[in-house]
Design a protein around this motif. Structure first.
Motif, PDB file in Angstrom:
ATOM      1  N   HIS A   1       7.385  53.479  82.572  1.00 20.92           N
ATOM      2  CA  HIS A   1       7.521  52.868  81.235  1.00 20.92           C
ATOM      3  C   HIS A   1       6.216  52.979  80.452  1.00 20.92           C
ATOM      4  O   HIS A   1       6.215  53.330  79.272  1.00 20.92           O
ATOM      5  CB  HIS A   1       7.911  51.385  81.352  1.00 20.92           C
TER       6      HIS A   1
ATOM      7  N   ASP B   1      11.162  45.608  87.992  1.00 21.84           N
ATOM      8  CA  ASP B   1      12.076  46.607  88.573  1.00 21.84           C
ATOM      9  C   ASP B   1      11.413  47.503  89.616  1.00 21.84           C
ATOM     10  O   ASP B   1      12.004  48.490  90.028  1.00 21.84           O
ATOM     11  CB  ASP B   1      12.652  47.498  87.460  1.00 21.84           C
TER      12      ASP B   1
ATOM     13  N   ALA C   1      11.596  56.768  89.297  1.00 24.66           N
ATOM     14  CA  ALA C   1      12.093  55.385  89.223  1.00 24.66           C
ATOM     15  C   ALA C   1      13.393  55.280  90.000  1.00 24.66           C
ATOM     16  O   ALA C   1      14.359  55.962  89.698  1.00 24.66           O
ATOM     17  CB  ALA C   1      12.320  54.984  87.773  1.00 24.66           C
TER      18      ALA C   1
ATOM     19  N   SER D   1       9.048  52.361  88.414  1.00 29.91           N
ATOM     20  CA  SER D   1       9.732  52.231  87.136  1.00 29.91           C
ATOM     21  C   SER D   1       8.784  51.734  86.046  1.00 29.91           C
ATOM     22  O   SER D   1       8.777  52.239  84.914  1.00 29.91           O
ATOM     23  CB  SER D   1      10.914  51.271  87.324  1.00 29.91           C
TER      24      SER D   1
ATOM     25  N   SER E   1       9.865  50.620  94.578  1.00 27.74           N
ATOM     26  CA  SER E   1      11.239  50.522  94.089  1.00 27.74           C
ATOM     27  C   SER E   1      11.879  49.157  94.278  1.00 27.74           C
ATOM     28  O   SER E   1      13.009  48.937  93.847  1.00 27.74           O
ATOM     29  CB  SER E   1      12.114  51.567  94.791  1.00 27.74           C
TER      30      SER E   1
ATOM     31  N   ASN F   1      18.996  48.498  89.635  1.00 27.45           N
ATOM     32  CA  ASN F   1      19.700  48.795  88.389  1.00 27.45           C
ATOM     33  C   ASN F   1      20.925  47.909  88.272  1.00 27.45           C
ATOM     34  O   ASN F   1      21.828  47.964  89.095  1.00 27.45           O
ATOM     35  CB  ASN F   1      20.115  50.267  88.389  1.00 27.45           C
TER      36      ASN F   1
END
Lengths: 348, 348
Positions: free
Chosen positions: B247, B239, B338, B243, B286, B342
């Motif tokens: 995580h 992703d 992030a 992001s 991104s 999506n």
């Protein structure tokens, strides 16, 4: 279960928010579930046992019709159908993953219903939900379930393990799910023609439940262990008895004799089939979706299975040259032919 | 691979015929694959190792566009994307299942292409295709892949394992898949406006391949074993770097410092991003779909990783109170945010 707001837009949550929301209450209960949702992969530990894996894809308007399938039932059934494959190996199901593709127009509450049904099934069957995927779908609802289980090497029942002379047995009763579907389809047509008329499902609970809320036969696998019975071959009845018998015969390179009068059919299934002008035996042979277990055991196990109320001995395995035959109630012999439900010929 | 006839109707084959046709050449190569396609479930044997499971759902017009993705590439990518999750646990991928829902109007030959691509990926990465499901779809193409692998308990790299002071590292280079997608989208628009014009992909092979034919980093996992490096934490970059860093920080309850000038970006990615008026760093942070591995190692491993051409040290892990920060090329500090792809906000 619901928040105060009635409808929540999935777009507002985003994918990570959605997964977290849907899975936040999940607790792992099985010793074999080392790590569930929240990493790149789930981590499982089956020690010296074999791992069993099965996967199913369920698509809107092919496998289910949202016009009469409540979402909670759909979630429940999606899990059951898949667990059934693990039990059909004589294994114990321990984990599932569930992936869902859904239009972003679907409200969150609808997705919660679907998950709630899936989680009820998981809890009842003591399996952990350990992973999955959610995604927007530009078309219909898509559900993919993978189930995972385990068994000792010598417990596993393959389709290919049947021996000549084995008793052919089936759990529960057959044809109910198919006849239940006929009622739901009839009421859908009536509703489409006149939305004022309420569906008439009076007194048909059992067979409608067979269609909407099937139960995988974990209890039969547990019974085998209790009785010290190891089925030589086993398969679950998802496409109809005829198709499944032929799978065992072909995989085991054997023939069989099936006795029509021994096929277990519930009285409600029988009567309702007749109301629809259907042959109850054909419903059992070709209807499918009963998720009962079809299996063979050696004749030496006869005393162990004969008095089990929920197991019917419906025939026996023969040499391959004898073919796959059904002996009708009138005593005549017919070839068993698979006419089960076929995902590529069904028109809906 | 192809029969003489050019187009075969899926309806003519039926579901069982189709599965048999598509999987008849499959041979199991891994010792852990006890039983593959052809029973209710696959049977696997990981002995004393832990089992790893991951699943992904790929939907037409959400995850791929058949107007510019060749089916063989799609099959290949569907497997790679899923194997990447097993490698991201520092595990060895050994099996996959693949379920496909497809319109019955799809010719058999198209489905064969898709399977051929999947099987090329399986062969190259030494994983066995052990199960799956095929079904008609009333809508678009649906692909669900589950990948299975194994690792010793102490080899597994969770997202939560990072320690303060760890070096933050990434394999390969980033942003290429996203910039490749921009080229494909641009050429699609030109084609839609004037189908006479041939796509102009001249000299852009590398980044287009990053998008259409990504490679999961099995080689990096093998390198770790060779170097005797055990990553404390690891995740794959699906992703976007930002992001994935978050995580690891969130799961490990840590902050980090990321140095913009250390982010590996291929010159072609850099130049092409500029042509599109995009900031190459934003493409890396991104863009997503690079399927590189992001991981942390203790500082004591610095000498082991610093001279690996395909590994970049891009920052380090800090105490949580320091936050998740990127130090820009000009020396200013920014929060890492992030903004990755999506699945629920993408409009296509």
């Amino acid at each position: 279960m619901f928040d105060n707001k009635e409808k929540t837009n999935l777009n507002e949550m985003g994918e990570f928010g959605l997964i977290q929301h849907l899975t936040q209450t999940i607790q792992l209960t099985n010793e074999s579930s080392v790590k569930g949702i929240g990493d790149d992969a789930a981590v499982l530990d089956f020690k010296d046992k074999k791992t069993l894996i099965s996967t199913d894809l369920l698509l809107e308007n092919v496998h289910f019709d949202l016009r009469y399938v409540p979402l909670k039932h759909l979630g429940y059934k999606a899990i059951q159908v898949n667990l059934s494959d693990i039990y059909a190996m004589n294994g114990i199901a321990s984990q599932v993953t569930i992936s869902i593709g859904v239009s972003s127009k679907f409200p969150l509450e609808a997705l919660e219903e679907l998950y709630a049904g899936a989680l009820i099934a998981c809890e009842k069957y003591k399996v952990d939900l350990v992973g999955g995927d959610t995604s927007t779908s530009t078309q219909g609802l898509v559900i993919s379930v993978t189930s995972i289980g385990y068994a000792e090497a010598d417990e596993i029942a393959y389709r290919s393990g049947a021996k000549e002379g084995d008793l052919l047995c089936v759990s529960g009763d057959l044809g109910g799910a198919y006849v239940g579907l006929q009622i739901l389809e009839r009421e859908k047509q009536i509703y489409l023609e006149n939305p004022e008329i309420q569906p008439d499902l009076e007194g048909k609970d059992y067979i409608i439940e067979r269609q909407l809320k099937p139960e995988a036969r974990k209890d039969v696998v547990e019974l085998f262990r209790h009785l010290h019975v190891k089925p030589h071959a086993m398969i679950d009845v998802s496409d109809g008895l005829a198709s499944e018998i032929l799978h065992i015969c072909n995989a085991s390179n054997l023939g069989c004799k099936l006795y029509e009068d021994k096929i277990p059919i519930d009285p409600m299934t029988y009567e309702t089939a007749r109301e629809f002008g259907l042959d109850p035996t054909v419903c059992a042979l070709s209807g499918g979706e009963d998720y009962e277990l079809l299996f063979t055991v050696p004749q030496s196990d006869y005393d162990k299975v004969k008095n089990q109320l929920d197991i019917s001995i419906i025939g026996y395995m023969t040499e391959p040259a004898a073919g796959q035959k059904m002996i009708s109630k009138s005593g005549s012999e017919h070839d068993i032919v698979a006419q089960g439900w076929n995902a590529f010929t069904k028109k809906d």
